[in-house]
Design a protein around this motif. Sequence first.
Motif, PDB file in Angstrom:
ATOM      1  N   UNK A  35       3.480 -43.862 -17.164  1.00 38.47           N
ATOM      2  CA  UNK A  35       3.559 -42.463 -16.936  1.00 38.47           C
ATOM      3  C   UNK A  35       3.308 -41.859 -15.523  1.00 38.47           C
ATOM      4  N   UNK A  36       1.916 -42.200 -15.365  1.00 41.48           N
ATOM      5  CA  UNK A  36       1.319 -41.831 -14.137  1.00 41.48           C
ATOM      6  C   UNK A  36       1.879 -42.278 -13.032  1.00 41.48           C
ATOM      7  N   UNK A  37       2.255 -43.507 -12.941  1.00 39.65           N
ATOM      8  CA  UNK A  37       2.927 -44.207 -11.845  1.00 39.65           C
ATOM      9  C   UNK A  37       4.348 -43.565 -11.551  1.00 39.65           C
ATOM     10  N   UNK A  38       4.978 -43.092 -12.907  1.00 37.22           N
ATOM     11  CA  UNK A  38       6.346 -42.364 -12.617  1.00 37.22           C
ATOM     12  C   UNK A  38       6.332 -40.999 -12.229  1.00 37.22           C
ATOM     13  N   UNK A  39       5.558 -40.238 -12.619  1.00 36.89           N
ATOM     14  CA  UNK A  39       5.651 -38.983 -12.325  1.00 36.89           C
ATOM     15  C   UNK A  39       5.357 -38.701 -10.691  1.00 36.89           C
ATOM     16  N   UNK A  40       6.347 -37.874 -10.185  1.00 46.91           N
ATOM     17  CA  UNK A  40       6.220 -37.468  -8.887  1.00 46.91           C
ATOM     18  C   UNK A  40       5.712 -36.016  -8.652  1.00 46.91           C
ATOM     19  N   UNK A  41       5.117 -35.630  -7.634  1.00 47.61           N
ATOM     20  CA  UNK A  41       4.874 -34.365  -7.290  1.00 47.61           C
ATOM     21  C   UNK A  41       5.626 -33.754  -6.051  1.00 47.61           C
ATOM     22  N   UNK A  42       5.979 -32.749  -6.085  1.00 52.33           N
ATOM     23  CA  UNK A  42       6.675 -31.927  -4.934  1.00 52.33           C
ATOM     24  C   UNK A  42       6.084 -31.895  -3.707  1.00 52.33           C
ATOM     25  N   UNK A  43       6.699 -32.252  -2.839  1.00 51.23           N
ATOM     26  CA  UNK A  43       6.233 -32.136  -1.264  1.00 51.23           C
ATOM     27  C   UNK A  43       6.473 -30.557  -0.780  1.00 51.23           C
ATOM     28  N   UNK A  44       5.459 -29.784  -0.488  1.00 52.37           N
ATOM     29  CA  UNK A  44       5.397 -28.438  -0.079  1.00 52.37           C
ATOM     30  C   UNK A  44       4.493 -28.204   1.176  1.00 52.37           C
ATOM     31  N   UNK A  45       5.022 -27.863   2.231  1.00 57.60           N
ATOM     32  CA  UNK A  45       4.294 -27.532   3.376  1.00 57.60           C
ATOM     33  C   UNK A  45       4.194 -25.954   3.577  1.00 57.60           C
ATOM     34  N   UNK A  46       3.120 -25.487   3.971  1.00 54.81           N
ATOM     35  CA  UNK A  46       2.758 -24.067   4.027  1.00 54.81           C
ATOM     36  C   UNK A  46       2.293 -23.775   5.557  1.00 54.81           C
ATOM     37  N   UNK A  47       3.094 -22.976   6.300  1.00 53.04           N
ATOM     38  CA  UNK A  47       2.758 -22.765   7.599  1.00 53.04           C
ATOM     39  C   UNK A  47       2.890 -21.200   7.890  1.00 53.04           C
ATOM     40  N   UNK A  48       1.416 -20.781   7.389  1.00 50.47           N
ATOM     41  CA  UNK A  48       1.559 -19.052   7.869  1.00 50.47           C
ATOM     42  C   UNK A  48       1.466 -18.956   9.385  1.00 50.47           C
ATOM     43  N   UNK A  49       2.252 -17.923   9.908  1.00 48.89           N
ATOM     44  CA  UNK A  49       2.221 -17.491  11.229  1.00 48.89           C
ATOM     45  C   UNK A  49       1.849 -16.251  11.352  1.00 48.89           C
ATOM     46  N   UNK A  50       0.445 -15.913  12.113  1.00 48.78           N
ATOM     47  CA  UNK A  50      -0.019 -14.589  12.385  1.00 48.78           C
ATOM     48  C   UNK A  50       0.886 -13.961  13.674  1.00 48.78           C
ATOM     49  N   UNK A  51       1.349 -12.708  13.327  1.00 47.42           N
ATOM     50  CA  UNK A  51       2.172 -12.264  14.531  1.00 47.42           C
ATOM     51  C   UNK A  51       1.363 -10.747  14.660  1.00 47.42           C
ATOM     52  N   UNK A  52       1.412 -10.284  15.868  1.00 50.19           N
ATOM     53  CA  UNK A  52       0.713  -9.018  16.539  1.00 50.19           C
ATOM     54  C   UNK A  52       1.355  -7.812  15.575  1.00 50.19           C
ATOM     55  N   UNK A  53       2.855  -7.902  15.408  1.00 50.71           N
ATOM     56  CA  UNK A  53       3.265  -6.900  14.661  1.00 50.71           C
ATOM     57  C   UNK A  53       4.428  -7.365  13.695  1.00 50.71           C
ATOM     58  N   UNK A  54       4.736  -6.465  12.604  1.00 46.46           N
ATOM     59  CA  UNK A  54       5.656  -7.103  11.608  1.00 46.46           C
ATOM     60  C   UNK A  54       7.045  -6.799  11.812  1.00 46.46           C
ATOM     61  N   UNK A  55       7.323  -7.775  12.733  1.00 49.98           N
ATOM     62  CA  UNK A  55       8.963  -7.415  13.126  1.00 49.98           C
ATOM     63  C   UNK A  55      10.044  -7.416  12.358  1.00 49.98           C
TER      64      UNK A  55
END
Length: 453
Positions: free
Chosen positions: A294-314
Motif C-alpha cells: 500500500x505504501x508503494x502504491x499510493x502516489x502524492x500530487x506534484x505541486x509547485x508554488x512560485x510566489x512572485x513579488x511585484x512592486x504594485x498589485x496590477x
Amino acid sequence: MSSRRQFIKTSVLAGAGVLVGTSAFSNIFISRKPKVIIIGAGFAGLAAANYLHKKKIDFVILEARNRISGRVFSHTMDNSDGLVVELGAEWVGNSHERVQNLCNDFGLALEDNQFESDLIYTGKHAKAFEWGYTPEWEAKFEAIKANYTKLTHADKLRLDKMDWWRFLVNNGCTGLDLELRELLDSTDFGESIRHVSAFAALAEYAESSDKNEMDCKIKGGNSQLAYKIAAEIGRDKILLQHAVSKVVQTKAGVTVYCNNGKQFTGDKIICTAPTFAVKKINWQPGLPAEQVNALNELQYARINKNPLLFSERFWQRENFDLITDQTPHYFYHATKNQHNQKGVLLSYTIGDKAAVVANQTDAWRAQTVQQTLQPFFGDVQKLLLGQTNYYWGHDEYSQGAYALYGVGQWFRLRPILNRPHMHTHFAGEHLADWQGFMEGAINTGEEAGEQIS
Ligand SMILES: Cc1cc2nc3c(=O)[nH]c(=O)nc-3n(C[C@H](O)[C@H](O)[C@H](O)COP(=O)(O)OP(=O)(O)OC[C@H]3O[C@@H](n4cnc5c(N)ncnc54)[C@H](O)[C@@H]3O)c2cc1C
C-alpha cells in the motif's frame, strides 16, 4: 453530512498498563500512562502531542527537518514589509472545525481568503463572473452532489473504481464544461483528474463548503498555529533534526533510532510521516507485506508554488485569482489582507506542469508568466521585484504535496495504511476523512492520541 470513511477505533490498550501477576491481584490492572514517541512535527504530530499534553501523557516529538509545521510552510517574501506567503497549505475551510477551534483557543485570527476567478483560455481573458459552466451542466452537477448522501456503500465502491474525468464524461459533461472541470478540479487534486478516484472527488465536492474549503487563512501565516501548539506543549518536547531511521518494537516496548545517533525508548509510537518517509524507516519487525504494498502504491500530487513579488498589485482586485490553460496554470493573490503597495501573485502548478516549472530558472519562470499575463495585464515583468520557488515533488520527506487516491485506492489502501503496527499508530493527512487538508492531519493526530490514552 455523510462521512468519507468510518473511523475504526482499534483496541490499543495492550501494553499501556502493567498487569500485576499474582493470583490475589490477577484482575487488577494498574494503569501506567505510556511514554509516546511522535514521529513528525507537522499538524498531525503537533495535534497528537497537544492531545497527550492535555491528558498528561509523556511524549517526545522527533522531527527530521530543522523547522516544525511540515507541509504548512509560511514564508516571509519581503523582510522589509513582512509580506508572508504560504509555500504549503493555503486555505482553512469553513467546514474545518478543528482548525478553527484551535485558532480560537490560541487567539489566532482567521481572515477571509476567498477569491473570484478570472479565466485565460484559448488566448482569451474572461473576467470573474463573465465565464462559467453551461446552465445545463451546472444544474446536473448540483443534482449529482445532492444525490451523494443517498449513495449506498456499494455505490461508493463502484464509484471508486473509475476516475473523475470518466465519471464526468459518463454524466454528460462535455466540451468547455469538461475542459473547465479538468482545469479547476486538477488544481484541487494536484494531478490530472484522469488519475483521481471518482469517489474521492465526488466526496470532496459534495461535502465541502461552497468555495470548496478555499475560505480563510490564519493571520500572519498558517504556521502560526504550529508555533502556538508548540509553545503550549513545550518547545523542549520537540527535537528538530532528529530523522527517525529505525524502529525496533518488542513486547516490552519500542526503541527509536535517529540519523544523528540518538535513540529513544517508549511504550508507543505515533508515526505521522508521509508514506514515502514511512517506507524509508527500517521497521523491525518489518511492516506487513500488505502495508508495504500500500505504501508503494499510493502516489502524492506534484505541486509547485512560485510566489512572485511585484512592486504594485496590477491585478487590482484583492480577491483576484486566475485559472489559465497555460504553463503557469493557476494564479492567486497570495498577500490578500496584507496592506501594502507591493503584492505577491503566486503561480500554482500541478502534475507535469509543476515538474516542468520547478526545473527551470527564475528568468524562465518570469518570462513564462510575462507571456501568459502580458496580453491582458501589460508588461508585468518590469514590476517584478523577486520570486521564490518550492516544488513539493522534490520534497525530501513527502515527494509530493498530499496523497492522491487513484482509481480503486480509497477503500482498499487507506484502511491498510491506517492499521497499527504493534505499538505504532499511524496518522497524517493521507489517512484522514478530510484527506489533503490541515483539518484532516489534525483529526488523525487527535484520533491517534485518543487511541493511546
Ligand atoms: C502545496 C500544498 C498546498 C496545500 N494546500 C492546502 C490547503 O489549501 N488547505 C489545507 O487545509 N491543506 C492544504 N495542504 C495540505 C496540508 O498541508 C497537509 O494536509 C498537512 O499539512 C499535512 O500534515 P501532516 O502532519 O499529516 O504531515 P506533514 O506536515 O508532512 O508532517 C509530517 C512531518 O514528519 C516529518 N518526518 C518525515 N519523516 C520523518 C522521519 N523519518 N523522522 C522524523 N520526522 C519525519 C516531516 O518532516 C514533517 O514535518 C497543502 C499542502 C501542500 C504541500
